[in-house]
Design a protein around this motif. Structure first.
Motif, PDB file in Angstrom:
ATOM      1  N   SER A 121     -36.880 -29.917  62.935  1.00  0.00           N
ATOM      2  CA  SER A 121     -38.266 -30.283  62.624  1.00  0.00           C
ATOM      3  C   SER A 121     -38.340 -31.083  61.348  1.00  0.00           C
ATOM      4  O   SER A 121     -39.073 -32.074  61.262  1.00  0.00           O
ATOM      5  CB  SER A 121     -39.124 -29.026  62.486  1.00  0.00           C
ATOM      6  OG  SER A 121     -39.201 -28.352  63.705  1.00  0.00           O
ATOM      7  N   ASP A 123     -42.267 -32.232  68.785  1.00  0.00           N
ATOM      8  CA  ASP A 123     -41.643 -31.073  68.145  1.00  0.00           C
ATOM      9  C   ASP A 123     -41.863 -29.824  68.986  1.00  0.00           C
ATOM     10  O   ASP A 123     -42.934 -29.218  68.945  1.00  0.00           O
ATOM     11  CB  ASP A 123     -42.200 -30.875  66.729  1.00  0.00           C
ATOM     12  CG  ASP A 123     -41.366 -29.873  65.924  1.00  0.00           C
ATOM     13  OD1 ASP A 123     -40.429 -29.287  66.499  1.00  0.00           O
ATOM     14  OD2 ASP A 123     -41.658 -29.682  64.734  1.00  0.00           O
ATOM     15  N   GLU A 124     -40.868 -29.454  69.734  1.00  0.00           N
ATOM     16  CA  GLU A 124     -40.923 -28.273  70.605  1.00  0.00           C
ATOM     17  C   GLU A 124     -42.239 -28.178  71.372  1.00  0.00           C
ATOM     18  O   GLU A 124     -42.924 -27.158  71.302  1.00  0.00           O
ATOM     19  CB  GLU A 124     -40.724 -26.987  69.783  1.00  0.00           C
ATOM     20  CG  GLU A 124     -39.521 -27.093  68.864  1.00  0.00           C
ATOM     21  CD  GLU A 124     -38.673 -25.845  68.857  1.00  0.00           C
ATOM     22  OE1 GLU A 124     -38.958 -24.927  69.644  1.00  0.00           O
ATOM     23  OE2 GLU A 124     -37.706 -25.810  68.085  1.00  0.00           O
TER      24      GLU A 124
HETATM   25 MG   LIG Z   1     -38.834 -26.454  64.282  1.00  0.00          MG
END
Ligand SMILES: [Mg+2]
Ligand SMILES: Nc1ncnc2c1ncn2[C@@H]1O[C@H](COP(=O)(O)OP(=O)(O)O)[C@@H](O)[C@H]1O
Lengths: 278, 353
Positions: free
Chosen positions: B43, B158-159
């Protein structure tokens, strides 16, 4: 839980609780009931402490509402309370947001300084306020009534705590979308804390609407009195016309009720919104 | 669209360095997935590309511009977050339109773009709804819509699927992949889920402790992992790793020595990797290059195949068996694999040999 609450002991406990609550409720509501009842009484009946007036009349309301002073004080109070409320909603949240969402040198110190002022009661601040108002020439002006409350430590603290619950992703998404920092605050962060804003607005409005000591001290001309100060002046000058004071007080509760009813809706809606995140 | 080039990228939080000099080039139109365990710096790296974190060293280019010091809004990227970050106080349409916040288009043109994006994502009937009236998958689609509407130079994810249930995740994987094919967009996608990486990526970047371990296509990583970590991280179920000795150029593991054909002289201690799919339960008298004997501990039938956990000494090894006639729990069993299916790692460095 409900099974355990059945037996005779639990029944007794519940009865005690009910009695206590009832007594508390009565203690709170009786003065209000007397206020309304007295406002409907004729002057001759005022010291007759019956709950129901023998000859209910609206004469007091006519007298009070047709008295230009009352309307003036009512408008003064309204103006002061509204301006101070708007100011608090804006500035408290701006500062609270900054403290919650930005990292800068001295942030913690600033926060502590703000918090520490929470511990000083109004009564102690009145003298410095007065000195300040006199030196700046603010005595006996609307600004003089309002300036101490334009921002509050409590409101700032409250808003900071709420902004901390707003996920950073919202703000970062907005940053990527191209909003400037003020637009992020105004268009994204503020709408996400409407419950807190409503609570702050209600609280600020009420405390200013009922404020007594400071407006009493800072004003001298009658045209600038707020409603509580004005009503109390009724008592001093005219050998206490309780029926008129009570009528004024009864009328004074109306905006309070209104503010609460209107903003309460937003509180409920805000709570629904807050439960939304994935 | 544009490519992204990262050079010697460094990030520190106070005294702790969390990204240790990363180099990577993402081609224009490429779908690159960063994968690695939680906390490895995925991240942070993505957020540095987006401009949400300052960088402490190195250089980031998007297209042919160095963006090190540019604000996020000036980088022309779009980002989709794990918890969607769609604004709850705005309708779906308003949310998507927010992607055009800085655009100079007039109202009508904006509206048309929002509707087009809504159609592509199957949200056209929901444009007036509030996010609270949407399912998780729909919310994530709104977030993707807000990113898409702007034609950014690159998409950063991001995810984005971590909050969805397994079934929806599989569906959204497919949708994002198709979207990539359709838009030809440059995508950098972060996940801790190797399945997402394997199924969607053109290239996978395996990260660990703030460093890139390996970069390659999904099959490349699957076939030729550079180290034990990648070998175990990529592929499901996890690859078996068996310690073995070496003597006279052959492995001392199992029933008979396995000849090693390595370029360099083998180290004395080796780790042998073998995927459960390649390690089969052997029939009576059947031979294999590597053959091991053990006791069946657990049998997991999955339909087309059955996985068998076999106790060999104090190690539990996962093998596969035909769906019919799986071995009995508690019984003795022999398992084996071809030498071609074996991966060899230096036990000291855990690097592939
Ligand atoms: Mg992360
Ligand atoms: N704001 C921060 N302050 C201090 N440490 C941080 C911060 N953000 C992330 N970290 C640390 O940096 C490392 C990488 O975090 P992150 O990039 O979020 O990992 P990942 O996304 O791979 O799970 C973690 O060890 C995390 O604790």
């Amino acid at each position: 839980m409900s099974a355990a609450a059945v037996g005779p002991r639990a029944g007794f406990g519940r009865a005690v609780a009910w009695v206590l609550l009832l007594a508390g409720g009565l203690a709170m509501i009786l003065p209000l009931v007397f206020m309304f009842s007295t406002s409907l009484k004729d002057a001759s009946e005022v010291y007759d402490l019956r709950l129901l007036p023998a000859h209910p009349t609206l004469d007091n309301y006519v007298t009070v509402l047709s008295d230009g002073r009352f309307l003036r004080w009512f408008a003064n109070s309204m103006g002061v309370a509204v301006v101070v409320t708007l100011s608090n909603v804006f500035f408290d949240s701006l500062v609270g947001y900054t403290l919650a969402k930005f990292e800068f040198r001295g942030r913690y110190i600033v926060f502590l300084a703000i918090l520490s002022t929470l511990m000083i009661p109004t009564e102690m601040l009145v003298i410095p306020w007065y000195v300040m108002a006199r030196n700046f020439g603010w005595l006996d002006t609307y600004w003089g009534i309002m300036f101490p409350g334009m921002m509050t430590a409590f409101g700032t603290f409250l808003m900071k705590q709420f902004f901390e619950t707003v996920p950073n992703d919202f703000l970062e998404a907005a940053r990527v979308d191209g909003l400037n920092e003020f637009a992020i605050f105004w268009r994204i962060a503020l709408p996400l804390v409407t419950p807190a804003l409503s609570a702050l607005a209600i609280f600020t409005f009420l405390s200013n609407w009922t404020a007594f000591i400071w407006p009493l001290i800072v004003t001298t001309s009658k045209e600038l009195y707020t409603l509580p100060v004005g009503l109390s002046s009724f008592a001093v000058e005219q050998q206490i016309q309780w029926e008129l004071i009570m009528t004024g007080a009864a009328l004074a509760t109306l905006p309070t009720l209104l503010v609460f009813l209107v903003l309460q809706r937003y509180i409920v809606r805000g709570v629904v919104l807050a439960g939304l995140k994935g | 669209m544009a490519g992204i080039a990262i050079q010697d990228l460094v990030k520190r939080y106070g005294a702790t360095q969390v990204v240790h000099g990363i180099d990577l080039t993402v081609q224009d139109g490429e779908f690159v997935v960063f994968v690695g365990p939680s906390g490895c710096g995925k991240s942070t790296t993505l957020r540095m590309i987006a401009g949400l974190e300052d960088i402490d060293g190195g250089e980031i280019r998007i297209g042919d511009r160095v963006v090190n010091r540019l604000e996020p809004k000036d980088r022309n990227i779009a980002m989709v977050f794990q918890n969607y970050a769609i604004y709850p106080h705005m309708s779906v349409g308003e949310n998507i339109a927010f992607g055009l916040y800085t655009s100079k288009l007039d109202k009508v043109a904006k509206r048309a773009k929002v509707e087009e994006v809504g159609r592509i994502l199957g949200l056209d009937a929901l444009l007036e709804r509030r996010p609270s009236a949407l399912s998780g998958g729909q919310r994530q689609r709104v977030a993707i819509g807000r990113a898409m509407v702007r034609d950014p130079a690159a998409f950063l994810f991001d995810e984005p699927l971590s909050n969805l249930d397994a079934q929806l995740r599989a569906q959204m994987r497919l949708e994002i992949k198709r979207l990539h094919q359709r838009l030809g967009a440059t995508i950098v996608y972060v996940t801790h889920d190797q399945v997402e990486a394997m199924t969607m990526a053109d290239r996978i970047v395996v990260m660990r402790d703030g460093r890139i371990l390996q970069v390659g296509s999904p099959m490349d990583l699957y076939e030729n992992p550079a180290d034990v970590f990648t070998a175990r991280f990529i592929g499901s179920p996890t690859m078996n790793i068996l310690p073995a000795g070496v003597s006279g150029g052959a492995l001392t593991l199992g029933e008979r020595p396995v000849r090693l054909a390595l370029a360099e002289p083998a180290p004395p201690r080796i780790l042998v990797g073998v995927r459960p799919q390649e390690l089969r339960v052997l029939g009576e008298g059947e031979q294999a290059d590597l053959a091991l004997a053990g006791i069946v501990a657990v049998v997991e039938p999955l339909g087309p195949e059955t996985f068998v956990h076999v106790e060999i000494g104090d190690q539990l090894v996962l093998a596969s068996a035909a769906a019919k006639n799986p071995p009995r729990v508690g019984g003795a069993v022999r398992i084996g694999a071809d030498v071609a299916a074996l991966k060899f790692f230096d036990a000291a460095t855990e690097r592939a040999l």
